[in-house]
Design a protein around this motif. Structure first.
Motif, mmCIF file in Angstrom:
data_model
loop_
_atom_site.group_PDB
_atom_site.id
_atom_site.type_symbol
_atom_site.label_atom_id
_atom_site.label_comp_id
_atom_site.label_asym_id
_atom_site.label_seq_id
_atom_site.Cartn_x
_atom_site.Cartn_y
_atom_site.Cartn_z
ATOM 1 N N TYR A 128 1.275 -1.082 -0.165
ATOM 2 C CA TYR A 128 -0.112 0.353 -0.069
ATOM 3 C C TYR A 128 1.131 1.531 -0.243
ATOM 4 C CZ TYR A 128 -3.664 3.245 1.761
ATOM 5 O OH TYR A 128 -4.240 4.180 1.507
ATOM 6 N N ASN A 129 1.503 1.832 1.120
ATOM 7 C CA ASN A 129 2.897 2.387 1.303
ATOM 8 C C ASN A 129 3.750 2.260 0.085
ATOM 9 O OD1 ASN A 129 1.739 3.512 3.252
ATOM 10 N ND2 ASN A 129 3.032 1.896 4.796
ATOM 11 N N CYS A 186 2.950 2.074 -2.843
ATOM 12 C CA CYS A 186 1.299 2.607 -4.382
ATOM 13 C C CYS A 186 1.688 4.048 -4.659
ATOM 14 C CB CYS A 186 0.443 2.017 -3.833
ATOM 15 S SG CYS A 186 -0.991 1.745 -5.409
ATOM 16 N N GLU A 202 -0.118 5.817 -5.646
ATOM 17 C CA GLU A 202 -1.690 6.293 -6.545
ATOM 18 C C GLU A 202 -1.728 7.000 -4.417
ATOM 19 O OE1 GLU A 202 -6.057 5.127 -6.814
ATOM 20 O OE2 GLU A 202 -4.480 3.481 -7.374
ATOM 21 N N TYR A 203 -1.152 5.847 -2.963
ATOM 22 C CA TYR A 203 -1.483 6.309 -1.932
ATOM 23 C C TYR A 203 -0.431 6.448 -1.182
ATOM 24 C CZ TYR A 203 -5.537 2.620 -3.588
ATOM 25 O OH TYR A 203 -6.727 2.201 -3.810
ATOM 26 N N GLN A 204 0.786 7.413 -1.875
ATOM 27 C CA GLN A 204 2.090 8.607 -1.205
ATOM 28 C C GLN A 204 1.046 9.100 -0.164
ATOM 29 O OE1 GLN A 204 5.357 8.232 -4.270
ATOM 30 N NE2 GLN A 204 5.387 6.065 -3.242
ATOM 31 N N HIS A 205 0.590 9.754 -0.586
ATOM 32 C CA HIS A 205 -0.369 10.959 -0.081
ATOM 33 C C HIS A 205 -0.406 11.369 0.995
ATOM 34 C CE1 HIS A 205 -3.149 9.691 -2.092
ATOM 35 N NE2 HIS A 205 -4.302 10.690 -1.236
ATOM 36 N N LYS A 206 -1.028 9.329 1.489
ATOM 37 C CA LYS A 206 -1.602 9.619 2.914
ATOM 38 C C LYS A 206 -1.524 8.031 3.535
ATOM 39 C CE LYS A 206 -5.601 9.665 5.752
ATOM 40 N NZ LYS A 206 -5.182 10.885 6.606
ATOM 41 N N LYS A 249 -9.195 0.251 9.469
ATOM 42 C CA LYS A 249 -9.722 0.773 8.400
ATOM 43 C C LYS A 249 -10.680 -0.086 7.939
ATOM 44 C CE LYS A 249 -8.371 3.030 3.753
ATOM 45 N NZ LYS A 249 -7.310 3.178 2.868
ATOM 46 N N PRO A 259 -8.789 -1.373 -0.800
ATOM 47 C CA PRO A 259 -7.464 -1.250 -1.703
ATOM 48 C C PRO A 259 -7.136 -2.198 -2.429
ATOM 49 C CG PRO A 259 -7.397 1.016 -0.338
ATOM 50 C CD PRO A 259 -7.507 0.065 0.605
#
Length: 149
Positions: A74-75, A77, A79-83, A94, A137
């Motif tokens: 996830y980290n 990716c 697409e999700y690096q902003h959060k 989550k 995701p």
């Protein structure tokens, strides 16, 4: 919010001027947030009861390892690096809150038990099932995360 310090105080932790400073070793950054005392004790009590009940579920070691692996994917990716997610527990919470939102008549996080999860075959039984249900995701090669709670 990322905090910047003069004079090499990067490891500073504490409360100053209604702000809380803390160092996160995984991100290797000093973070700052506004200190806020809880306004509504009803919501605080609700959160306390949910978190204490979820702690009683005690996920298995293999289940937690699947979440560690998911966290790395996830980290990484873009697409999700902003959060980013900091720990496996963030991803698990989550997923659990998404489960309650998806199935409000079946799932109450204040009272959910391991037996209920198995009896109703809820998607949080494994990380693979949760991703298939859309609670988290999708990541590449997610079928390998099959360990049960």
């Amino acid at each position: 919010m990322k905090a910047h310090f003069k004079y090499g105080l990067n490891g500073f932790t504490g409360t100053v001027d209604e702000a809380v400073y803390y160092y996160n070793p995984k991100l290797r950054k000093c973070l700052m947030r506004k200190y806020k005392y809880p306004d509504n004790p009803v919501n605080t009590e609700r959160t306390i009861s949910i978190m204490s009940n979820l702690k009683l579920l005690q996920p298995s070691e293999g289940y937690r390892l699947n979440f560690y692996d998911y966290l790395l994917c996830y980290n990484e990716c873009k697409e999700y690096q902003h959060k980013p997610l900091i720990s496996w527990n963030n991803a698990w919470l989550k997923m659990m809150f998404a489960l309650q939102k998806a199935m409000p008549e079946q799932v109450n996080l204040k009272t959910i038990t391991r037996e209920q999860i198995y009896a109703q075959n809820l998607p949080c039984i494994s990380l693979r099932d949760a991703i298939d249900a859309g609670l988290l995701p999708m990541m590449p090669d997610y079928k390998r995360w099959h360990e049960t709670i």
